[in-house]
Design an enzyme around this catalytic site. Structure first.
Site, PDB file in Angstrom:
ATOM      1  CB  CYS A 243     -11.652  25.537 -35.425  1.00 46.65           C
ATOM      2  SG  CYS A 243     -11.965  24.109 -36.526  1.00 46.65           S
TER       3      CYS A 243
ATOM      4  CG  MET B 171       0.310  16.580 -44.577  1.00 47.58           C
ATOM      5  SD  MET B 171       1.520  17.615 -45.177  1.00 47.58           S
ATOM      6  CE  MET B 171       3.135  17.002 -44.293  1.00 47.58           C
ATOM      7  CG  ASN B 172       1.341  17.272 -38.801  1.00 45.19           C
ATOM      8  OD1 ASN B 172       2.358  16.535 -39.367  1.00 45.19           O
ATOM      9  ND2 ASN B 172       0.991  18.534 -39.195  1.00 45.19           N
TER      10      ASN B 172
ATOM     11  CG  ASP C 173       5.395   6.522 -44.782  1.00 41.29           C
ATOM     12  OD1 ASP C 173       4.227   6.583 -44.370  1.00 41.29           O
ATOM     13  OD2 ASP C 173       6.382   6.869 -44.362  1.00 41.29           O
ATOM     14  CD  GLU C 174       5.245  10.156 -47.169  1.00 39.01           C
ATOM     15  OE1 GLU C 174       4.377  10.678 -47.867  1.00 39.01           O
ATOM     16  OE2 GLU C 174       5.558  10.567 -45.945  1.00 39.01           O
ATOM     17  CB  ALA C 175       0.331   4.704 -50.275  1.00 37.69           C
ATOM     18  CD  GLN C 176       1.478  10.744 -49.886  1.00 34.83           C
ATOM     19  OE1 GLN C 176       0.910   9.743 -49.327  1.00 34.83           O
ATOM     20  NE2 GLN C 176       2.440  11.525 -49.468  1.00 34.83           N
TER      21      GLN C 176
ATOM     22  CE  LYS D 221      -0.054  10.417 -44.008  1.00 35.69           C
ATOM     23  NZ  LYS D 221      -0.529  11.682 -43.000  1.00 35.69           N
ATOM     24  CB  SER D 222       5.192   7.731 -40.421  1.00 29.90           C
ATOM     25  OG  SER D 222       5.134   8.478 -41.767  1.00 29.90           O
TER      26      SER D 222
END
Length: 195
Positions: A147, A11-12, A87-90, A15-16
């Site tokens: 980190c 995430m973040n 988008d959100e292909a998962q 992608k979008s």
């Protein structure tokens, strides 16, 4: 020759944003695109691809029952298409990934899919599994852990900010629910780090 692409990350990672930029580039050259997003993810309103940096675009919705090949083929009857963006292909099913490969192979239209590789338990999503297996081209979009290392895992958080280790694979949320981390911090926070 058209190809099936899978741009994956945690995430973040943008992608979008990358999807919206690709759609813009095609449209700027008077080339038609068809943008899809998962019906299950309505955080920013149903039928919208929205980036954390504030840009968005209308999109067609897909759910587990959608036949993407047939929908795209029908759309071709009224308008030439130069690219399909997902988008959100998962959240795609195995069958839908196969349908998108048919869009590439039979309709000769490039398909660009953007999605998460793994869930909060470091397990592949169904759509991601088959995109990793069948895509012509794979590209990892990168982001960083707190980190400074590359983040390639995601932690699910509860309302108090505690790490959640069990539960349903799919739970829609954003920064308030998920945190991208490196492998070390994923193991540490989930209690899987060997002493």
């Amino acid at each position: 020759m058209a190809k099936l692409y899978f741009y994956y990350s945690t995430m973040n990672a943008g992608k979008s944003t990358t999807l919206l930029q690709s759609a813009y580039n095609y449209n700027e050259r008077n080339m038609n695109t068809l943008v899809y997003t998962a019906a299950i993810d309505d955080r920013f309103g149903a039928g919208r691809v929205t980036s954390r940096i504030g840009i968005s675009q209308q999109a067609k919705l897909f759910n587990r029952e959608s036949n993407l090949f047939e929908e795209i083929k029908r759309h071709l009857a009224s308008e030439k298409l130069h690219c399909i963006l997902i988008d959100e292909a998962q959240f795609l099913t195995k069958q839908q990934v196969y349908q998108l490969s048919d869009v590439v192979d039979l309709l000769n239209i490039p398909v660009l899919c953007y999605g998460l590789r793994t869930d909060f338990q470091a397990e592949l999503f169904e759509g991601s599994q088959y995109l990793l297996a069948w895509a012509d081209q794979l590209e990892e979009l990168k982001t960083i852990c707190h980190c400074g290392r590359k983040a390639n895992f995601v932690l699910r958080l509860n309302e108090r900010g505690d790490v959640v280790k069990d539960g349903e694979q799919i739970q829609i949320g954003g920064n308030e629910r998920y945190l991208s981390v490196c492998r070390f911090h994923f193991k540490q926070k989930t209690g899987k780090l060997h002493n």
